[in-house]
Design an enzyme around this catalytic site. Structure first.
Site, PDB file in Angstrom:
ATOM      1  N   ARG A 175       7.754 -14.918   3.633  1.00 49.81           N
ATOM      2  CA  ARG A 175       7.318 -14.219   4.852  1.00 49.81           C
ATOM      3  C   ARG A 175       7.963 -12.847   4.941  1.00 49.81           C
ATOM      4  NH1 ARG A 175       9.457 -14.289  10.022  1.00 49.81           N
ATOM      5  NH2 ARG A 175      10.647 -16.199   9.628  1.00 49.81           N
ATOM      6  N   LYS A 203     -12.390  -6.034   2.069  1.00 52.26           N
ATOM      7  CA  LYS A 203     -13.618  -5.313   1.753  1.00 52.26           C
ATOM      8  C   LYS A 203     -13.484  -4.570   0.418  1.00 52.26           C
ATOM      9  CE  LYS A 203     -14.967  -6.696   5.887  1.00 52.26           C
ATOM     10  NZ  LYS A 203     -13.748  -7.169   6.543  1.00 52.26           N
TER      11      LYS A 203
END
Length: 374
Positions: free
Chosen positions: A40, A190
């Site tokens: 993390r 994307k």
């Protein structure tokens, strides 16, 4: 045993890293960049992705996040706290508006939406607590192009920060930080990853202190990107230049055909000479105009559905920018959460269809759309 030096970074599929003793732990906290503790907080794969995107954007530091939405969230929190006010371009991804209207409003951060025509005269919208403007390089879904240099000047003259969603353009067309923006962010899902198999985001800062704040937000809120997703995104980045060139080439051919087709009422693509910001897009994009466009069909649900059913190379898939072409329906997906008034003001009607033009042979895409329009 001969040492192993892989050409490609391995996938560090681990949640935690080992320490030999307390001395190593102390060394880590004296310099957290010296090694890894917990994924993390940092992982070799996410760091590789961060460094690559930061270099592409010319930033002072970046953070990789679990999605484009978390990159938007981190970017706003880098400058805002309870009681602050945000300006947002009215022409914006619907998810960005939903985040501002719901979760950030619950945190006490308010928003005012600025029509595209008034982006360069923000004074009338500024409040004493206004901190930033959120805008897109090329807007979703009507492909309006923002003059980022002019916008940055306007923001800075008013003491505001400029946060730019650069997803549609990519750093290959436009580098917002070089034009004065303070943060450039992406849905890595994307174009940067490019193969519709990754969900990821990134935010790049011009100021190293803001970059550190982005990293802190990512760690504290758990916006971390997994090692596997990071590795896939890095792999996708390696072909970005080739892919973007083909996306742009194909989109130009598709847009020119659609503009002449009697079944299409309008084509929204910056590469067309009659686009309102064509000259700006040409200059700011280095002569490339991207792979996204929207078209306006008849404002009739069955007409739109029929077009979707007949398309073979453009499946209805509510995302964008993969190597395979697809289409989406802003009214029913990305901008569904907007009020009917907002949808109407933005020109998002029943007949508006967004096309993500892939890298298949251009002539096949043109022919498929021609037959689908019938």
């Amino acid at each position: 045993m001969t040492s192993i030096t892989p050409k490609i970074t391995p996938i560090y599929q681990t949640s935690v890293f080992k320490f030999q003793d307390l001395d190593e732990l102390d060394q880590y906290f004296q310099d957290t960049s010296s090694r890894y503790l917990y994924s993390r907080n940092g992982n070799p794969n996410s760091d590789e992705l961060v460094n690559a995107i930061n270099q592409l954007e010319g930033g002072a530091g970046a953070v990789a996040t679990s999605s484009g939405m978390s990159a938007i969230f981190a970017s706003i929190l880098a400058y805002c706290q309870t009681g602050d006010h945000v300006l947002c371009a009215a022409d914006i991804y619907g998810g960005s508006a939903a985040l501002l209207n719901t979760e950030l409003s619950r945190m006490g951060i308010t928003v005012t939406y600025v029509p595209f025509e008034q982006l360069y005269s923000l004074g009338q919208f500024v409040q004493p607590t206004t901190r930033l403007l959120l805008a897109e390089t090329i807007s979703n879904p009507l492909l309006r192009v923002a003059d980022l240099r002019r916008l940055a000047t306007e923001c800075h003259n008013l003491g505001l920060k400029l946060v730019v969603d650069n997803t549609f353009a990519t750093p290959l067309l436009t580098k917002p930080l070089s034009l004065g923006a303070d943060i450039s962010l992406h849905s890595v899902t994307k174009y940067l990853a490019g193969h519709s198999d990754v969900t990821a985001g990134a935010a790049v800062a011009a100021d190293p202190e803001v970059a550190a704040r982005l990293k802190q937000i990512g760690v504290f809120y758990g916006l971390t990107l997994s090692p596997m997703e990071s590795w896939l995104a890095v792999r996708g980045l390696k072909t970005l230049r080739l892919r973007v060139r083909e996306h742009c080439h194909n989109a130009q051919a598709v847009a020119e055909m659609l503009q002449q087709h009697p079944g299409v009422r309008a084509v929204y693509y910056p590469g067309l000479p009659d686009h309102a910001q064509h000259a700006l897009a040409k200059e700011q994009g280095g002569g490339m105009f991207g792979g996204m466009m929207s078209i306006l069909l008849e404002d009739d649900q069955e007409a739109v559905s029929g077009f979707m059913r007949r398309c073979q190379r453009f499946p209805f898939a509510p995302s964008l920018a993969g190597v395979d072409s697809s289409l989406s329906y802003p009214l029913g997906t990305s901008h569904r959460a907007l009020t009917p008034e907002q949808q109407r003001d933005l020109g998002i009607t029943l007949g508006l269809v967004r096309l993500s033009v892939g890298i298949e042979p251009a002539e096949e895409l043109v022919e498929d759309l021609r037959q689908a329009l019938g």
